[in-house]
Design a protein around this motif. Structure first.
Motif, PDB file in Angstrom:
ATOM      1  N   ILE A  14     -14.695  -4.555   0.445  1.00 38.53           N
ATOM      2  CA  ILE A  14     -13.236  -4.498   0.382  1.00 38.53           C
ATOM      3  C   ILE A  14     -12.709  -5.708   1.139  1.00 38.53           C
ATOM      4  O   ILE A  14     -12.717  -5.753   2.370  1.00 38.53           O
ATOM      5  CB  ILE A  14     -12.705  -3.189   0.982  1.00 38.53           C
ATOM      6  N   SER A  15     -12.265  -6.692   0.381  1.00 40.75           N
ATOM      7  CA  SER A  15     -11.882  -7.973   0.980  1.00 40.75           C
ATOM      8  C   SER A  15     -10.757  -7.833   1.989  1.00 40.75           C
ATOM      9  O   SER A  15     -10.766  -8.472   3.044  1.00 40.75           O
ATOM     10  CB  SER A  15     -11.474  -8.951  -0.125  1.00 40.75           C
ATOM     11  N   PHE A  16      -9.803  -6.981   1.697  1.00 43.03           N
ATOM     12  CA  PHE A  16      -8.621  -6.878   2.556  1.00 43.03           C
ATOM     13  C   PHE A  16      -8.846  -6.010   3.787  1.00 43.03           C
ATOM     14  O   PHE A  16      -7.956  -5.882   4.623  1.00 43.03           O
ATOM     15  CB  PHE A  16      -7.408  -6.388   1.753  1.00 43.03           C
ATOM     16  N   MET A  17     -10.033  -5.428   3.910  1.00 42.42           N
ATOM     17  CA  MET A  17     -10.424  -4.790   5.163  1.00 42.42           C
ATOM     18  C   MET A  17     -11.236  -5.765   6.004  1.00 42.42           C
ATOM     19  O   MET A  17     -11.003  -5.930   7.195  1.00 42.42           O
ATOM     20  CB  MET A  17     -11.231  -3.520   4.900  1.00 42.42           C
ATOM     21  N   ALA A  18     -12.201  -6.430   5.367  1.00 47.54           N
ATOM     22  CA  ALA A  18     -13.012  -7.417   6.091  1.00 47.54           C
ATOM     23  C   ALA A  18     -12.137  -8.549   6.623  1.00 47.54           C
ATOM     24  O   ALA A  18     -12.384  -9.084   7.718  1.00 47.54           O
ATOM     25  CB  ALA A  18     -14.101  -7.963   5.179  1.00 47.54           C
ATOM     26  N   TYR A  19     -11.129  -8.906   5.849  1.00 44.36           N
ATOM     27  CA  TYR A  19     -10.185  -9.963   6.233  1.00 44.36           C
ATOM     28  C   TYR A  19      -8.777  -9.365   6.195  1.00 44.36           C
ATOM     29  O   TYR A  19      -8.049  -9.496   5.207  1.00 44.36           O
ATOM     30  CB  TYR A  19     -10.315 -11.157   5.280  1.00 44.36           C
ATOM     31  N   PRO A  20      -8.377  -8.679   7.270  1.00 47.01           N
ATOM     32  CA  PRO A  20      -7.182  -7.823   7.258  1.00 47.01           C
ATOM     33  C   PRO A  20      -5.879  -8.520   6.913  1.00 47.01           C
ATOM     34  O   PRO A  20      -4.950  -7.869   6.413  1.00 47.01           O
ATOM     35  CB  PRO A  20      -7.145  -7.262   8.692  1.00 47.01           C
ATOM     36  N   ALA A  21      -5.771  -9.807   7.158  1.00 42.60           N
ATOM     37  CA  ALA A  21      -4.520 -10.503   6.842  1.00 42.60           C
ATOM     38  C   ALA A  21      -4.221 -10.467   5.347  1.00 42.60           C
ATOM     39  O   ALA A  21      -3.062 -10.645   4.933  1.00 42.60           O
ATOM     40  CB  ALA A  21      -4.571 -11.946   7.337  1.00 42.60           C
ATOM     41  N   MET A  22      -5.232 -10.224   4.535  1.00 44.29           N
ATOM     42  CA  MET A  22      -5.026 -10.154   3.092  1.00 44.29           C
ATOM     43  C   MET A  22      -4.199  -8.943   2.676  1.00 44.29           C
ATOM     44  O   MET A  22      -3.628  -8.921   1.575  1.00 44.29           O
ATOM     45  CB  MET A  22      -6.377 -10.131   2.359  1.00 44.29           C
ATOM     46  N   SER A  23      -4.113  -7.928   3.538  1.00 44.27           N
ATOM     47  CA  SER A  23      -3.397  -6.700   3.187  1.00 44.27           C
ATOM     48  C   SER A  23      -1.924  -6.940   2.908  1.00 44.27           C
ATOM     49  O   SER A  23      -1.296  -6.195   2.153  1.00 44.27           O
ATOM     50  CB  SER A  23      -3.541  -5.655   4.305  1.00 44.27           C
ATOM     51  N   GLY A  24      -1.364  -7.968   3.511  1.00 44.18           N
ATOM     52  CA  GLY A  24       0.048  -8.255   3.294  1.00 44.18           C
ATOM     53  C   GLY A  24       0.332  -8.991   2.008  1.00 44.18           C
ATOM     54  O   GLY A  24       1.500  -9.185   1.636  1.00 44.18           O
ATOM     55  N   GLY A  25      -0.715  -9.441   1.328  1.00 42.99           N
ATOM     56  CA  GLY A  25      -0.546 -10.098   0.050  1.00 42.99           C
ATOM     57  C   GLY A  25      -0.168 -11.561   0.129  1.00 42.99           C
ATOM     58  O   GLY A  25       0.101 -12.187  -0.904  1.00 42.99           O
ATOM     59  N   GLN A  26      -0.152 -12.129   1.339  1.00 42.28           N
ATOM     60  CA  GLN A  26       0.290 -13.515   1.494  1.00 42.28           C
ATOM     61  C   GLN A  26      -0.604 -14.322   2.433  1.00 42.28           C
ATOM     62  O   GLN A  26      -0.172 -15.328   2.995  1.00 42.28           O
ATOM     63  CB  GLN A  26       1.732 -13.549   2.010  1.00 42.28           C
ATOM     64  N   ASP A  27      -1.838 -13.899   2.616  1.00 38.55           N
ATOM     65  CA  ASP A  27      -2.761 -14.622   3.494  1.00 38.55           C
ATOM     66  C   ASP A  27      -3.036 -16.012   2.925  1.00 38.55           C
ATOM     67  O   ASP A  27      -3.530 -16.135   1.798  1.00 38.55           O
ATOM     68  CB  ASP A  27      -4.061 -13.824   3.619  1.00 38.55           C
ATOM     69  N   PRO A  28      -2.742 -17.077   3.667  1.00 40.84           N
ATOM     70  CA  PRO A  28      -2.997 -18.425   3.145  1.00 40.84           C
ATOM     71  C   PRO A  28      -4.473 -18.708   2.917  1.00 40.84           C
ATOM     72  O   PRO A  28      -4.820 -19.666   2.210  1.00 40.84           O
ATOM     73  CB  PRO A  28      -2.412 -19.338   4.229  1.00 40.84           C
ATOM     74  N   VAL A  48     -10.055  -6.196  -4.273  1.00 35.44           N
ATOM     75  CA  VAL A  48      -8.919  -7.033  -3.905  1.00 35.44           C
ATOM     76  C   VAL A  48      -7.658  -6.179  -3.866  1.00 35.44           C
ATOM     77  O   VAL A  48      -7.653  -5.023  -4.291  1.00 35.44           O
ATOM     78  CB  VAL A  48      -8.741  -8.193  -4.897  1.00 35.44           C
ATOM     79  N   THR A  49      -6.576  -6.766  -3.380  1.00 35.29           N
ATOM     80  CA  THR A  49      -5.287  -6.075  -3.379  1.00 35.29           C
ATOM     81  C   THR A  49      -4.224  -7.039  -3.868  1.00 35.29           C
ATOM     82  O   THR A  49      -4.545  -8.080  -4.458  1.00 35.29           O
ATOM     83  CB  THR A  49      -4.975  -5.514  -1.984  1.00 35.29           C
ATOM     84  N   TRP A  50      -2.960  -6.702  -3.631  1.00 35.44           N
ATOM     85  CA  TRP A  50      -1.905  -7.553  -4.164  1.00 35.44           C
ATOM     86  C   TRP A  50      -1.985  -8.967  -3.611  1.00 35.44           C
ATOM     87  O   TRP A  50      -2.331  -9.195  -2.464  1.00 35.44           O
ATOM     88  CB  TRP A  50      -0.535  -6.931  -3.934  1.00 35.44           C
ATOM     89  N   ILE A  51      -1.707  -9.913  -4.477  1.00 34.35           N
ATOM     90  CA  ILE A  51      -1.596 -11.322  -4.120  1.00 34.35           C
ATOM     91  C   ILE A  51      -0.229 -11.752  -4.646  1.00 34.35           C
ATOM     92  O   ILE A  51      -0.030 -11.867  -5.863  1.00 34.35           O
ATOM     93  CB  ILE A  51      -2.730 -12.163  -4.744  1.00 34.35           C
ATOM     94  N   LYS A  52       0.702 -11.955  -3.755  1.00 31.34           N
ATOM     95  CA  LYS A  52       2.095 -12.108  -4.170  1.00 31.34           C
ATOM     96  C   LYS A  52       2.390 -13.411  -4.899  1.00 31.34           C
ATOM     97  O   LYS A  52       3.276 -13.463  -5.751  1.00 31.34           O
ATOM     98  CB  LYS A  52       3.008 -11.944  -2.956  1.00 31.34           C
ATOM     99  N   ASP A  53       1.651 -14.453  -4.571  1.00 30.70           N
ATOM    100  CA  ASP A  53       1.878 -15.746  -5.203  1.00 30.70           C
ATOM    101  C   ASP A  53       1.144 -15.783  -6.553  1.00 30.70           C
ATOM    102  O   ASP A  53      -0.087 -15.718  -6.586  1.00 30.70           O
ATOM    103  CB  ASP A  53       1.360 -16.862  -4.296  1.00 30.70           C
ATOM    104  N   PRO A  54       1.880 -15.890  -7.674  1.00 32.71           N
ATOM    105  CA  PRO A  54       1.223 -15.880  -8.989  1.00 32.71           C
ATOM    106  C   PRO A  54       0.197 -16.999  -9.159  1.00 32.71           C
ATOM    107  O   PRO A  54      -0.822 -16.806  -9.833  1.00 32.71           O
ATOM    108  CB  PRO A  54       2.393 -16.055  -9.968  1.00 32.71           C
ATOM    109  N   PHE A  79       1.318   0.695  -0.117  1.00 30.39           N
ATOM    110  CA  PHE A  79       1.953   1.839   0.526  1.00 30.39           C
ATOM    111  C   PHE A  79       1.840   1.762   2.048  1.00 30.39           C
ATOM    112  O   PHE A  79       2.798   2.020   2.775  1.00 30.39           O
ATOM    113  CB  PHE A  79       1.330   3.145   0.029  1.00 30.39           C
ATOM    114  N   LEU A  80       0.650   1.399   2.525  1.00 30.48           N
ATOM    115  CA  LEU A  80       0.409   1.410   3.965  1.00 30.48           C
ATOM    116  C   LEU A  80       1.210   0.348   4.708  1.00 30.48           C
ATOM    117  O   LEU A  80       1.471   0.495   5.905  1.00 30.48           O
ATOM    118  CB  LEU A  80      -1.087   1.235   4.251  1.00 30.48           C
ATOM    119  N   THR A  81       1.590  -0.725   4.036  1.00 27.53           N
ATOM    120  CA  THR A  81       2.369  -1.782   4.695  1.00 27.53           C
ATOM    121  C   THR A  81       3.869  -1.684   4.418  1.00 27.53           C
ATOM    122  O   THR A  81       4.646  -2.447   4.972  1.00 27.53           O
ATOM    123  CB  THR A  81       1.882  -3.184   4.255  1.00 27.53           C
ATOM    124  N   THR A  82       4.258  -0.742   3.561  1.00 25.46           N
ATOM    125  CA  THR A  82       5.668  -0.636   3.186  1.00 25.46           C
ATOM    126  C   THR A  82       6.282   0.732   3.450  1.00 25.46           C
ATOM    127  O   THR A  82       7.510   0.862   3.470  1.00 25.46           O
ATOM    128  CB  THR A  82       5.847  -0.931   1.686  1.00 25.46           C
TER     129      THR A  82
END
Length: 305
Positions: A14-28, A48-54, A79-82
């Motif tokens: 789970i990428s967004f757990m191993a690299y938690p900043a990804m959970s917000g969908g905007q990790d550079p 993966v999870t949401w990636i806000k930048d198309p 849900f967990l971040t909003t």
């Protein structure tokens, strides 16, 4: 086991757990993290999870396609971040969560995933049944939409009174929900997580046997859940070996043993079995992932033929 675990499961991360900043969908660093995972052939799958930048999302889709990985999409951070709640009693609020899941289906399709996973929302005892009906309403709408894309919708079973305090819930309640969903939607399944089982006061054998007809996805990880005063208490997916952790090699071995006994070793159609591990404070994510691989390797080596 003499045979490789990769014969029977698609081992994932789970990428967004191993690299938690990804959970917000905007990790550079999203693409760099995904590349690190994709270059590691231990992993057959990535979540993966949401990636806000198309544009970043398109690059991620290309990267994962070239790597020939199974892609899974976790909508839980939506849900967990909003604070969105798919079983909210207020219809307008419920629809907001529903709309987010419909958007998740579209994003998952763009990223090459064959479905999405999500979790239920907060609940109160006095209105539990009303919340249950609201969750059915949301899930049916999302399953209808996903069916048109030949995609699966999975609900992850969480704790109900420790951390996430989600409606679904202990295994028998999850089984009831899944049975209700399967009466109308064959593209619905349940995801179970070894790290959540101690938090629902159950055992792997009980959970797997109770939910067996509905399980479509598996997670393994750790938790601290016995002493509220302990460091890291709650559903934080600490590394294996973390002080006061509930799961380590023996528990992973037992989970594998139960899965084997219950017929989940399927070489023709292997389930995804993903690590859900998260660095604690300033821990190095890559060391935490290496830790998890060592634990699974050892547990697999100890599993009887």
């Amino acid at each position: 086991m003499r045979e490789s675990i990769h014969k029977y499961f698609k081992v994932g991360l789970i990428s967004f757990m191993a690299y938690p900043a990804m959970s917000g969908g905007q990790d550079p660093d999203t693409l760099a993290h995904l590349r690190t995972i994709a270059l590691d052939d231990y992993f057959d799958a990535v979540e993966v999870t949401w990636i806000k930048d198309p544009a970043v999302r398109a690059e991620a889709a290309k990267l994962l396609d070239v790597a020939h990985m199974t892609v899974c999409y976790g909508a839980q951070p939506r849900f967990l971040t909003t604070g969105l709640n798919p079983n909210h009693l207020d219809e307008e609020e419920r629809r907001k969560a529903e709309q987010s899941l419909l958007e998740a289906v579209d994003e998952a399709e763009q990223l090459g995933a064959k479905g999405i996973a999500f979790l239920s929302g907060k609940w109160e005892m006095a209105t539990r049944e009303e919340a249950y009906q609201q969750l059915l309403k949301t899930t049916r709408t999302v399953c209808d939409y996903a069916k048109g894309k030949n995609m699966l919708v999975e609900l992850e079973v969480f704790d109900y009174d420790i951390d996430k305090a989600a409606l679904i819930g202990p295994a028998p309640y999850a089984a009831r929900f899944a049975a209700d969903m399967r009466t109308s939607h064959s593209n619905f399944g349940l995801m179970i997580d070894l790290s959540h089982i101690p938090m629902t006061y159950e055992t792997p054998e009980f959970v797997v046997r109770t939910l067996r007809p509905y399980i479509t996805h598996l997670h393994i990880g750790n938790t601290v859940c016995e002493d509220p005063a302990a460091e890291g208490y709650g559903d934080l997916h600490q590394r294996f070996g973390f002080p006061n952790g509930a799961n380590d090699t023996p528990q992973v071995l037992e989970f594998l043993r139960v899965l084997k006994n219950e017929g989940f070793f399927n070489a023709q159609d292997p389930l995804v079995l993903s690590f859900e591990v998260k660095p604690w404070k300033d821990e190095d994510p890559d060391l935490v992932v290496a830790n998890a691989k060592r634990v699974l390797n050892r547990a697999w080596a100890l599993l009887e033929e």
